[in-house]
Design an enzyme around this catalytic site. Sequence first.
Site, PDB file in Angstrom:
ATOM      1  N   ALA A  66       0.869  -1.168   0.000  1.00  0.00           N
ATOM      2  CA  ALA A  66       0.000   0.000   0.000  1.00  0.00           C
ATOM      3  C   ALA A  66       0.911   1.225   0.000  1.00  0.00           C
ATOM      4  O   ALA A  66       2.059   1.162   0.443  1.00  0.00           O
ATOM      5  CB  ALA A  66      -0.898  -0.018   1.228  1.00  0.00           C
ATOM      6  N   GLY A 111       0.661  -4.895   0.973  1.00  0.00           N
ATOM      7  CA  GLY A 111      -0.512  -4.956   0.105  1.00  0.00           C
ATOM      8  C   GLY A 111      -0.223  -5.616  -1.235  1.00  0.00           C
ATOM      9  O   GLY A 111      -1.136  -6.160  -1.871  1.00  0.00           O
ATOM     10  N   GLU A 114      -0.565  -9.181  -0.561  1.00  0.00           N
ATOM     11  CA  GLU A 114      -1.994  -9.413  -0.315  1.00  0.00           C
ATOM     12  C   GLU A 114      -2.790  -9.410  -1.621  1.00  0.00           C
ATOM     13  O   GLU A 114      -3.683 -10.240  -1.818  1.00  0.00           O
ATOM     14  CB  GLU A 114      -2.518  -8.348   0.655  1.00  0.00           C
ATOM     15  CG  GLU A 114      -1.868  -8.494   2.029  1.00  0.00           C
ATOM     16  CD  GLU A 114      -2.192  -7.356   2.977  1.00  0.00           C
ATOM     17  OE1 GLU A 114      -1.913  -6.188   2.615  1.00  0.00           O
ATOM     18  OE2 GLU A 114      -2.715  -7.618   4.065  1.00  0.00           O
ATOM     19  N   GLU A 134       4.522  -5.076   7.342  1.00  0.00           N
ATOM     20  CA  GLU A 134       3.740  -4.051   8.033  1.00  0.00           C
ATOM     21  C   GLU A 134       4.200  -3.818   9.466  1.00  0.00           C
ATOM     22  O   GLU A 134       4.161  -2.692   9.967  1.00  0.00           O
ATOM     23  CB  GLU A 134       2.250  -4.424   8.034  1.00  0.00           C
ATOM     24  CG  GLU A 134       1.568  -4.249   6.685  1.00  0.00           C
ATOM     25  CD  GLU A 134       1.602  -5.480   5.790  1.00  0.00           C
ATOM     26  OE1 GLU A 134       2.461  -6.376   6.000  1.00  0.00           O
ATOM     27  OE2 GLU A 134       0.778  -5.542   4.861  1.00  0.00           O
TER      28      GLU A 134
HETATM   29  C1  HXC Z   1       5.036   4.347  -1.337  1.00  0.00           C
HETATM   30  C2  HXC Z   1       6.966   3.365  -2.070  1.00  0.00           C
HETATM   31  C3  HXC Z   1       6.619   2.138  -1.460  1.00  0.00           C
HETATM   32  C4  HXC Z   1       5.373   2.078  -0.766  1.00  0.00           C
HETATM   33  C5  HXC Z   1       8.525   1.884  -2.411  1.00  0.00           C
HETATM   34  N1  HXC Z   1       8.157   3.157  -2.646  1.00  0.00           N
HETATM   35  N2  HXC Z   1       7.606   1.243  -1.685  1.00  0.00           N
HETATM   36  N3  HXC Z   1       6.189   4.448  -1.999  1.00  0.00           N
HETATM   37  N4  HXC Z   1       4.630   3.207  -0.730  1.00  0.00           N
HETATM   38  N5  HXC Z   1       4.924   0.963  -0.192  1.00  0.00           N
HETATM   39  C6  HXC Z   1       8.898   4.184  -3.388  1.00  0.00           C
HETATM   40  C7  HXC Z   1      10.072   4.718  -2.596  1.00  0.00           C
HETATM   41  O1  HXC Z   1       9.647   5.699  -1.687  1.00  0.00           O
HETATM   42  C8  HXC Z   1      10.932   5.280  -3.691  1.00  0.00           C
HETATM   43  O2  HXC Z   1      10.422   6.508  -4.160  1.00  0.00           O
HETATM   44  C9  HXC Z   1      10.726   4.277  -4.834  1.00  0.00           C
HETATM   45  O3  HXC Z   1       9.495   3.618  -4.540  1.00  0.00           O
HETATM   46  C10 HXC Z   1      11.823   3.235  -4.903  1.00  0.00           C
HETATM   47  O4  HXC Z   1      11.936   2.610  -3.640  1.00  0.00           O
HETATM   48  P1  HXC Z   1      13.327   2.494  -2.840  1.00  0.00           P
HETATM   49  O5  HXC Z   1      12.977   2.257  -1.416  1.00  0.00           O
HETATM   50  O6  HXC Z   1      14.209   3.647  -3.141  1.00  0.00           O
HETATM   51  O7  HXC Z   1      13.944   1.181  -3.502  1.00  0.00           O
HETATM   52  P2  HXC Z   1      14.909   0.121  -2.808  1.00  0.00           P
HETATM   53  O8  HXC Z   1      15.920   0.801  -1.957  1.00  0.00           O
HETATM   54  O9  HXC Z   1      15.382  -0.758  -3.911  1.00  0.00           O
HETATM   55  O10 HXC Z   1      13.980  -0.745  -1.821  1.00  0.00           O
HETATM   56  C11 HXC Z   1      12.921  -1.528  -2.349  1.00  0.00           C
HETATM   57  C12 HXC Z   1      11.994  -1.958  -1.174  1.00  0.00           C
HETATM   58  C13 HXC Z   1      11.576  -0.684  -0.384  1.00  0.00           C
HETATM   59  C14 HXC Z   1      12.723  -2.936  -0.261  1.00  0.00           C
HETATM   60  C15 HXC Z   1      10.797  -2.679  -1.799  1.00  0.00           C
HETATM   61  O11 HXC Z   1      11.044   0.260  -1.325  1.00  0.00           O
HETATM   62  C16 HXC Z   1      10.539  -0.939   0.661  1.00  0.00           C
HETATM   63  O12 HXC Z   1      10.831  -1.465   1.733  1.00  0.00           O
HETATM   64  N6  HXC Z   1       9.304  -0.489   0.437  1.00  0.00           N
HETATM   65  C17 HXC Z   1       8.218  -0.503   1.403  1.00  0.00           C
HETATM   66  C18 HXC Z   1       7.706  -1.915   1.581  1.00  0.00           C
HETATM   67  C19 HXC Z   1       6.611  -1.939   2.635  1.00  0.00           C
HETATM   68  O13 HXC Z   1       6.786  -1.624   3.808  1.00  0.00           O
HETATM   69  N7  HXC Z   1       5.398  -2.313   2.210  1.00  0.00           N
HETATM   70  C20 HXC Z   1       4.241  -2.442   3.099  1.00  0.00           C
HETATM   71  C21 HXC Z   1       3.452  -1.156   3.072  1.00  0.00           C
HETATM   72  S1  HXC Z   1       2.137  -1.227   4.252  1.00  0.00           S
HETATM   73  P3  HXC Z   1      11.161   7.920  -3.841  1.00  0.00           P
HETATM   74  O14 HXC Z   1      10.408   8.867  -4.720  1.00  0.00           O
HETATM   75  O15 HXC Z   1      10.916   8.149  -2.398  1.00  0.00           O
HETATM   76  O16 HXC Z   1      12.591   7.705  -4.190  1.00  0.00           O
HETATM   77  C22 HXC Z   1       0.911  -2.098   3.533  1.00  0.00           C
HETATM   78  C23 HXC Z   1      -0.349  -2.242   4.357  1.00  0.00           C
HETATM   79  C24 HXC Z   1      -1.487  -2.894   3.575  1.00  0.00           C
HETATM   80  O17 HXC Z   1       1.034  -2.551   2.447  1.00  0.00           O
HETATM   81  C25 HXC Z   1      -2.779  -2.865   4.341  1.00  0.00           C
HETATM   82  C26 HXC Z   1      -3.682  -1.713   3.958  1.00  0.00           C
HETATM   83  C27 HXC Z   1      -5.105  -1.883   4.425  1.00  0.00           C
END
Ligand code: HXC
Length: 260
Positions: A66, A111, A114, A134
Amino acid sequence: STYETILVEQKGAVTLITLNRPKALNALNSTVLAELIDAFAKFEADKSQGCAVITGSGDKAFAAGADIKEMVDKPGAEFFSEDFFAGWSSQLVKAVRKPWIAAVNGFALGGGCELAMMADFIIASDTAKFGQPEIKLAVAPGMGGSQRLARAVGKAKAMDMCLTGRNMNAEEAERSGLVSRVVPLDQLLDVALKAAADIAAMPPLAALINKEMVNIAFETTLDTGLLMERRMFQILTATEDKKEGMTAFVEKRAGVWQGR
Ligand code: HXC
């Protein structure tokens, strides 16, 4: 129609839906959800379409979760009053009776994992990574990451994934039963589209009922499930396609389906 965050193409009887926010690793925001609901509703209604494939654009991610930037400043009460992201389960999973496949081409986190698990099955590239991180954001899965994951891989793996937030690679995901097949990244789309085309070529009523019955296995007792399965089988024997399918077998030719 044109969308902002997804691409939709028809390839014969298969609808290919591509999450298309590669710069944000295809993070799922409200626009993506609204557009997916619209695209899936059109797929469901279009009689020429028999199966869908969902994948991510770029080689890096299916969807990295998400959209954290959309959630970071949002007041808690709004998540609750909007029933935040309830639409994924109600409008993508429950409203879509036709089969659809997730072709996971990289990160499927939060997400993203999911969403992949909402599909009827997952075909993964050898580069795929699955996780429910998460907990590291001080939240917990909100659209199936605890419930569908536990059903897919069992308690031990689901607890490990949700509590440590670690990723599973494609090999572990296949071993654990999360994905049905792992293929090299450069073959992923071809393999997924071929599987979808094969499904789309099946007798359509049988496809709907096969999907429905496997899902019912996760919702009911064995006795009730077996009864429903038998009744569904018996109901299908009353279709014209059953007569055609069995006749075609006996006559050693391919069947031609009417969908009735
Ligand atoms: C918004 C995101 C994002 C996310 C990545 N990006 N994941 N933006 N939401 N979930 C963006 C980054 O901010 C960045 O943009 C660009 O994508 C590239 O990501 P990087 O982090 O620079 O890449 P990298 O270093 O290669 O790392 C990849 C990664 C990391 C390991 C996948 O991006 C990561 O950990 N992402 C978050 C994963 C996460 O926590 N997902 C769960 C979300 S909570 P900018 O412009 O900033 O450079 C969820 C809850 C669901 O999903 C339930 C809802 C009801």
